[in-house]
Design an enzyme around this catalytic site. Structure first.
Site, PDB file in Angstrom:
ATOM      1  N   PRO A 117       0.908  -1.224  -0.115  1.00  0.00           N
ATOM      2  CG  PRO A 117      -0.804  -1.461   1.540  1.00  0.00           C
ATOM      3  CD  PRO A 117       0.575  -2.092   1.194  1.00  0.00           C
ATOM      4  CD  GLU A 118       2.277   3.620  -4.463  1.00  0.00           C
ATOM      5  OE1 GLU A 118       2.206   4.759  -4.471  1.00  0.00           O
ATOM      6  OE2 GLU A 118       2.601   2.701  -5.454  1.00  0.00           O
ATOM      7  CG  HIS A 143      -4.206 -15.519   7.295  1.00  0.00           C
ATOM      8  ND1 HIS A 143      -3.075 -16.207   7.262  1.00  0.00           N
ATOM      9  CD2 HIS A 143      -4.921 -15.860   5.924  1.00  0.00           C
ATOM     10  CE1 HIS A 143      -3.162 -16.979   6.171  1.00  0.00           C
ATOM     11  NE2 HIS A 143      -4.177 -17.007   5.748  1.00  0.00           N
ATOM     12  NE  ARG A 175       1.489 -11.460  -0.086  1.00  0.00           N
ATOM     13  CZ  ARG A 175       1.634 -10.959  -1.374  1.00  0.00           C
ATOM     14  NH1 ARG A 175       2.728 -10.041  -1.700  1.00  0.00           N
ATOM     15  NH2 ARG A 175       0.820 -11.316  -2.257  1.00  0.00           N
ATOM     16  CE  LYS A 197      19.353  14.085  -4.434  1.00  0.00           C
ATOM     17  NZ  LYS A 197      20.677  13.177  -4.049  1.00  0.00           N
TER      18      LYS A 197
END
Length: 296
Positions: free
Chosen positions: A2-3, A104, A127, A169
């Protein structure tokens, strides 16, 4: 994983249940997730009131009326589920739904909420890449949060700041945007989308958006605006329903229906004046989607 928009959506989904709630009991159904649970984990939380829920980058923060804040990370597959006797809601949105298998369910918070209703908030993580740790001092200096860059959700991220962060950069622009020490919380999906909105190639050297002396910062300004807008749009849409992400109420996010380039390899560029085709390349082992015609 997830972001930022997905984590913010989960935070907002949990807030009505958890903010102001008293922690009656905490169950840990295994000894660890990604990391072992802290010593006296349940005892530290039980009896405390959750004053507020915050977010830093992709981390959730539970602030208590006493003791250190709790830092939570969803990992690859973690999700919170809110349960009463009559309903079960999972805040978040995903293309592949989150697990609801009780096997879970690893952490259960028993809460007395502000409306005097007892609810359970359950953390489910097939997971087990998520974690829960206490910030023993100030969250900003916890090892998990130390060194994170500016948040991409406010006006602090502007063209001038981006130009300063990226000056000199030579790393590709996409890699620079994913550097969490520069900008905190940006991930693969939203960087691809922001670069398309800004008309900038992910291959471009990051330092090239910093203006030379006496020149305007047009590229940096465009990119800062694109980053802020794509994050705001994704939060408003409830995130992107990819893989295992799901909102706190169990519904799916719909920003994936607004993708302009992500996962659209071979499709025409959606910009009306562009005749390009969306291309997929691999950068640092991750897929990048962009239009090689209008992104320069």
């Amino acid at each position: 994983m997830p972001e930022l928009p997905e984590v913010e959506t989960v935070r907002r989904g949990l807030e009505p249940t958890m903010e102001g709630a008293k922690v009656l009991k905490v169950e840990t159904r295994r000894a660890n997730l990604r990391f072992p649970f802290p010593e006296r984990f349940a005892e530290t939380l039980e009896g405390r009131t959750i004053v507020s829920l915050g977010r830093r980058a992709k981390y959730l923060l539970l602030y208590l009326d006493q003791g250190p804040p709790l830092i939570c990370h969803l990992g690859m597959s973690g999700a919170f589920r809110v349960q009463t006797e009559d309903e079960s809601l999972t805040p978040g949105l995903f293309h592949h739904p989150r697990s609801k298998l009780e096997a879970h369910d690893h952490v259960v918070f028993h809460l007395l909420c502000r409306d005097d209703v007892t609810r359970r908030v359950i953390f489910n993580d097939p997971r087990r890449f998520g974690f829960m740790l206490f910030a023993t001092e100030v969250p900003a200096i916890h090892p998990m949060l130390d060194g994170l860059g500016v948040e991409p959700t406010g006006n602090a991220l502007d063209g001038a700041m981006l130009a300063t962060l990226f000056k000199g950069k030579q790393t590709p622009l996409k890699a620079a945007l994913l550097d969490q020490t520069l900008i905190a919380g940006l991930g693969n999906i939203y960087v691809s989308e922001a670069l398309w909105r800004a008309g900038l190639s992910p291959r471009r050297a990051a330092g090239t958006i910093a203006p030379a002396k006496g020149q305007s910062s047009l590229r940096a300004d465009r990119l800062a605006t694109a980053v802020r807008s794509v994050i705001a749009d994704a939060i408003e849409a409830g995130g992107s329903s990819l893989r295992d992400y799901r909102q706190a109420d169990g519904s799916e996010g719909n920003f994936q229906h607004r993708f302009s380039v992500y996962d659209r390899e071979g499709e025409p560029c959606p910009k009306p004046t562009c005749r390009g085709v969306i291309t997929r390349i691999v950068q640092s082992g991750r897929s990048t989607f962009y239009c090689p015609v209008c992104q320069r």
